[in-house]
Design a protein around this motif. Structure first.
Motif, short mmCIF file in Angstrom:
data_model
loop_
_atom_site.label_atom_id
_atom_site.label_comp_id
_atom_site.label_asym_id
_atom_site.label_seq_id
_atom_site.Cartn_x
_atom_site.Cartn_y
_atom_site.Cartn_z
N TYR A 251 0.93 -1.38 -0.15
CA TYR A 251 0.43 -0.19 0.34
C TYR A 251 0.79 0.81 0.05
O TYR A 251 1.89 1.45 0.46
CB TYR A 251 -1.09 0.15 0.77
CG TYR A 251 -1.45 -1.29 1.60
CD1 TYR A 251 -3.23 -0.83 1.73
CD2 TYR A 251 -1.26 -2.63 2.07
CE1 TYR A 251 -4.09 -2.20 1.38
CE2 TYR A 251 -1.84 -3.61 2.21
CZ TYR A 251 -3.02 -3.43 2.29
OH TYR A 251 -4.63 -4.64 1.97
N LYS B 39 1.80 4.80 1.02
CA LYS B 39 1.86 5.42 2.81
C LYS B 39 0.78 6.44 3.47
O LYS B 39 -0.02 6.97 1.96
CB LYS B 39 3.37 6.21 2.97
CG LYS B 39 4.22 4.99 3.61
CD LYS B 39 5.07 6.51 3.72
CE LYS B 39 6.74 5.40 3.76
NZ LYS B 39 7.97 6.56 3.98
N THR C 259 -2.56 4.80 2.78
CA THR C 259 -3.73 4.74 2.44
C THR C 259 -3.64 3.25 3.04
O THR C 259 -2.98 2.57 3.43
CB THR C 259 -3.06 4.93 0.72
OG1 THR C 259 -2.33 3.69 0.53
CG2 THR C 259 -2.70 6.27 0.50
N SER C 260 -4.93 2.17 2.56
CA SER C 260 -5.53 1.19 2.78
C SER C 260 -5.75 0.37 1.92
O SER C 260 -6.48 -0.05 1.78
CB SER C 260 -6.49 1.45 3.97
OG SER C 260 -7.15 1.83 3.70
N GLN C 261 -5.84 1.38 0.38
CA GLN C 261 -5.24 0.69 -0.81
C GLN C 261 -4.24 -0.09 -1.15
O GLN C 261 -3.43 0.66 -1.52
CB GLN C 261 -6.64 1.49 -1.55
CG GLN C 261 -7.64 1.82 -0.77
CD GLN C 261 -8.79 0.64 -0.85
OE1 GLN C 261 -8.90 -0.65 -1.68
NE2 GLN C 261 -10.06 0.55 -0.05
#
Length: 202
Positions: free
Chosen positions: A164, A166, A168-170
């Motif tokens: 991912y 930095k 982010t969660s995707q």
């Protein structure tokens, strides 16, 4: 997907030619091959049509998509390097991957890669297959190594879908957007590492 089906037919045709080259026509009279011979005869027209369609696909790719896919592969390369360096740079941040691709395109005089919206469109369209292009490039650049291109493609695919940027969660590329090449590898032998590559290959 149609192109992949056509490639399968092309591979079968190549195998039949190779079989005939090694054994002449004697394999066609072997009772153990009766079912296969019947299938070869019944599917001959289908293979011929697939070969023609594949040539057309290749021409369309070279005429319209080659430059765009090369640009997308550059995205993939920069993302991979960022993952290996543990930087996990964003794609669309001010100095992120998109801007780096744009700067490289300007420096190299690459057409169609200077506009940010165009670059976003290219990445969105081709990000699902960049792992295969990267693997093919490596196999061509390190032709002396006995690597399996699909093994490498799977390695790159996982890297893009399991890491991912930095903050982010995707993942860089969602697994749902990727073409996965799952198969039984015939590659065997000891693990080795090329000094120019940051990973091991079984």
């Amino acid at each position: 997907m149609q192109a992949i089906k056509n490639v399968k037919h092309d591979v079968v045709a190549w195998q039949i030619d190779m079989l005939s080259g090694e054994h002449g026509t004697c394999w066609t009279s072997d009772p153990n091959n009766a079912e296969f011979v019947q299938w070869v005869a019944k599917s001959s027209a289908q293979r011929h049509e697939a070969s023609f369609e594949f040539l057309q696909t290749t021409r369309r790719y070279e005429d319209k998509n080659n430059d765009k896919l090369n640009i997308a592969e550059h995205f993939g390369e920069l993302i991979w390097l960022s993952i290996q360096d543990k930087n996990f740079e964003g794609v669309q941040t001010d100095r992120g991957i998109l801007q780096q691709v744009r700067d490289d395109a300007k420096e190299s005089g690459v057409r169609g890669a200077r506009d940010r919206d165009t670059l976003r469109e290219i990445w969105g369209t081709y990000r699902g297959v960049v792992h295969l292009g990267r693997a093919i490039d490596l196999c061509e650049n390190y032709s002396g190594q006995k690597w399996d291109v699909l093994d490498l493609a799977e390695l790159f695919r996982k890297g893009l879908s399991e890491n991912y940027p930095k903050g982010t969660s995707q993942p860089y590329v969602s697994p749902d957007d990727q073409i996965s090449f799952v198969y039984l590898s015939k590659l065997s032998g000891p693990r080795f590492r090329d000094p120019g590559l940051p990973f091991y290959v079984d």
